[in-house]
Design a protein around this motif. Structure first.
Motif, PDB file in Angstrom:
ATOM      1  N   ARG A  71       0.860  -1.177   0.000  1.00  0.00           N
ATOM      2  CA  ARG A  71       0.000   0.000   0.000  1.00  0.00           C
ATOM      3  C   ARG A  71       0.901   1.232   0.000  1.00  0.00           C
ATOM      4  N   CYS A  72       0.590   2.151  -0.921  1.00  0.00           N
ATOM      5  CA  CYS A  72       1.405   3.360  -1.042  1.00  0.00           C
ATOM      6  C   CYS A  72       1.188   4.269   0.162  1.00  0.00           C
ATOM      7  N   GLU A  73       2.296   4.754   0.735  1.00  0.00           N
ATOM      8  CA  GLU A  73       2.244   5.665   1.885  1.00  0.00           C
ATOM      9  C   GLU A  73       1.614   6.994   1.513  1.00  0.00           C
ATOM     10  N   ILE A  74       1.779   7.386   0.258  1.00  0.00           N
ATOM     11  CA  ILE A  74       1.336   8.722  -0.158  1.00  0.00           C
ATOM     12  C   ILE A  74      -0.096   8.719  -0.680  1.00  0.00           C
ATOM     13  N   CYS A  75      -0.370   7.896  -1.714  1.00  0.00           N
ATOM     14  CA  CYS A  75      -1.714   7.947  -2.297  1.00  0.00           C
ATOM     15  C   CYS A  75      -2.632   6.863  -1.754  1.00  0.00           C
ATOM     16  N   GLY A  76      -2.085   5.917  -0.992  1.00  0.00           N
ATOM     17  CA  GLY A  76      -2.931   4.905  -0.347  1.00  0.00           C
ATOM     18  C   GLY A  76      -3.400   3.793  -1.268  1.00  0.00           C
ATOM     19  N   GLN A  87       8.242   0.778  -5.194  1.00  0.00           N
ATOM     20  CA  GLN A  87       7.730   2.060  -5.642  1.00  0.00           C
ATOM     21  C   GLN A  87       6.312   1.984  -6.195  1.00  0.00           C
ATOM     22  N   CYS A  88       5.502   2.959  -5.796  1.00  0.00           N
ATOM     23  CA  CYS A  88       4.110   3.016  -6.247  1.00  0.00           C
ATOM     24  C   CYS A  88       4.059   3.385  -7.730  1.00  0.00           C
ATOM     25  N   PRO A  89       3.338   2.594  -8.542  1.00  0.00           N
ATOM     26  CA  PRO A  89       3.269   2.898  -9.983  1.00  0.00           C
ATOM     27  C   PRO A  89       2.393   4.111 -10.277  1.00  0.00           C
ATOM     28  N   HIS A  90       1.613   4.560  -9.275  1.00  0.00           N
ATOM     29  CA  HIS A  90       0.701   5.695  -9.503  1.00  0.00           C
ATOM     30  C   HIS A  90       1.369   7.029  -9.206  1.00  0.00           C
ATOM     31  N   CYS A  91       2.114   7.108  -8.091  1.00  0.00           N
ATOM     32  CA  CYS A  91       2.688   8.402  -7.712  1.00  0.00           C
ATOM     33  C   CYS A  91       4.174   8.337  -7.399  1.00  0.00           C
ATOM     34  N   GLY A  92       4.768   7.148  -7.392  1.00  0.00           N
ATOM     35  CA  GLY A  92       6.201   7.044  -7.116  1.00  0.00           C
ATOM     36  C   GLY A  92       6.551   6.997  -5.637  1.00  0.00           C
TER      37      GLY A  92
HETATM   38 ZN   LIG Z   1       1.138   6.205  -4.637  1.00  0.00          ZN
END
Ligand SMILES: [Zn+2]
Length: 125
Positions: A71-76, A87-92
């Protein structure tokens, strides 16, 4: 090789269910996450030998694999973990581990009782 005792446990659980219902096991659905610490192929390999002489003999073991997700820390958002990358593929952003991929349980046991079919849900404990 620790799949052997767990295969024995699965056969025991399904056999108990079958005996309680005076039937035989027709199919077992097992959920195995890639991070569960168990290898589905090994359980599959042991299954026929372990099931021999029990109400599970001749039953089909269906293994559903679960790929780990972070789970991305930034965009969830949840995303599938790639090798060497969190690394999150949506926001990095950085991905945090979740429980997805650590599953290990018997999803269902399908029994054959004379001509009727019964489905029950059991959990490996
Ligand atoms: Zn993200």
């Amino acid at each position: 090789m620790h799949e052997y005792p767990v295969t024995v446990r699965i056969v025991e659980i399904a056999s108990e269910t079958a005996e309680k219902n005076r039937g035989r096991v027709r199919r077992i659905d097992l959920v195995v996450g890639e991070d569960s610490g168990f290898i589905g192929e090994s359980i599959q390999m042991y299954f026929d030998a372990v099931a021999e002489g029990t109400p599970c003999e001749g039953a089909t073991l269906v293994i559903e694999g679960v790929r780990p997700k972070l789970r991305c820390e930034i965009c969830g958002k949840l995303f599938e973990r790639k090798r060497y990358s969190f690394q999150c593929p949506h926001c990095g952003g950085d991905g945090e581990p979740t429980g997805i991929g650590k599953e290990f349980y018997v999803k269902s046991v399908e029994l054959e009782i004379e001509d009727e079919f019964v489905k029950t849900e059991e959990t490996v404990s």
